[in-house]
Design a protein around this motif. Structure first.
Motif: not given
Length: 352
Positions: A159, A165, A208, A227, A251
């Protein structure tokens, strides 16, 4: 020959890739750059010896005698910056995805038509040597009728954070960031059939994972742990020629290793283009596997961007038909919109 004068809007990571492509062309002069971060804009200009620097792209478009611009901003700025540039009489190469949604993308295409200027979308993977060879093979009928495709780009921990994000700026997560390339490749290789139906699911259960140690992670210049986009997206797409596509993108996912794949299945042959280029068919009543010899260096990140930039300049300078017209970006955004809508509603979505 008069040099093509170029400006670059957005001076983050991808702009350096564009700049490297422009610098390889003697017929191009990059005369202006713009970024909302003044210090970053100044550093970019100093590093590349660019004469004019701005923090407002409207001012740059108004004051500079530009032929073309690269739009390398956050996704939410793609539409307004591109539309402003087109209205100012500039040709535009806009990074993928073309916009946050299909409505914005169509507005961009309409503006390009009204202005009589080129809008090219950054589907850079079309310029890969493996893509070009496979496209020629398909166009020659070697695969027969392609009826099924599977593709995905999956990361274990990947990520980028920051604007990537933040849904307000990005429009979504790995689907709009990674899936945009893979879905476009399938459409392009199949001669751009129109999507008519999509279903999808998205998940945001992992996060993340910036706490993970022992590995090197790419992080955006404005990185933060914020995120609100998906970790993983999975989609099903049906096209008007009867073909079906399955796509998955993540991700961050609990898998052993990152994975990139693209598989096409036809009535005469099947092909994997990623991770390795192999052809599966039959010859003389014998199952046959064929692996074309390709210089892998020609598929590296910078070389395919160099080809994309050279093509854009050729289109601007010589009127060469564009390989990546803005209309293709609109059709792609319709697919992404439909997958996200299906994930939100739990129902299949008809694409018009």
């Amino acid at each position: 020959m008069k040099k093509v004068k170029v400006g670059i809007i957005g001076n983050g990571s991808i702009s350096h890739t564009h700049m490297a492509g422009y610098k390889k062309l003697d017929c191009v002069e990059v005369v202006a750059n713009c970024d909302i971060n003044e210090e970053r804009a100044k550093q970019f200009a100093q590093y590349y010896n660019i004469s004019h620097t701005y923090t407002d792209y409207n001012e740059m478009l108004k004051q500079e005698d530009l032929d073309a611009v690269s739009v390398c901003t956050w996704n939410n700025v793609h539409a307004p910056a591109t539309i402003a540039a087109l209205k100012a009489g500039k040709n535009v190469l806009c990074e993928k995805p073309l916009a946050l949604n299909a409505i914005q993308a169509q507005q961009m295409v309409d503006t390009a038509k009204d202005a009589g200027k080129l809008l090219m979308v950054g589907f850079v993977r079309r310029f890969g040597l493996n893509t070009q060879i496979l496209k020629r093979m398909i166009d020659n009928g070697d695969m027969g009728q392609i009826y099924y495709a599977k593709t995905g780009c999956l990361r274990r921990v990947g990520n980028p954070g920051g604007w990537f994000s933040d849904k307000k700026r990005s429009g979504g997560g790995p689907l709009i960031d990674l899936g945009v390339h893979m879905i476009d490749l399938v459409r392009y290789l199949m001669d751009k059939p129109k999507a008519v139906l999509a279903m999808g699911s998205t998940y945001d259960l992992v996060g993340p994972r910036s706490n993970i140690m022992g590995i090197q992670q790419y992080k955006s210049a404005d990185y933060s742990d914020y995120n609100d986009v998906e970790d993983l997206a999975a989609g099903f797409v049906r096209f008007d020629n009867g073909a079906t596509l399955i796509v998955e993108n993540s991700w961050t996912q609990h898998i052993k290793r990152d994975k990139l794949y693209l598989e096409l299945y036809g009535s005469k042959a099947g092909v994997t283009m990623e991770p390795d280029f192999e052809i599966y068919s039959e010859r003389n009543d014998v199952l046959t596997d064929t692996k074309p010899f390709i210089d892998v260096n020609q598929n590296d990140f910078q070389p395919i961007f160099d080809k994309e930039i050279a093509h854009f300049v050729d289109c601007v300078a010589n009127g060469t038909p564009c390989l990546n017209p803005g209309e293709d970006g609109v059709e792609l955004m319709k697919i992404l919109d439909a997958i996200y809508e299906s994930a939100s509603t739990g129902h299949e979505v008809i694409i018009k």
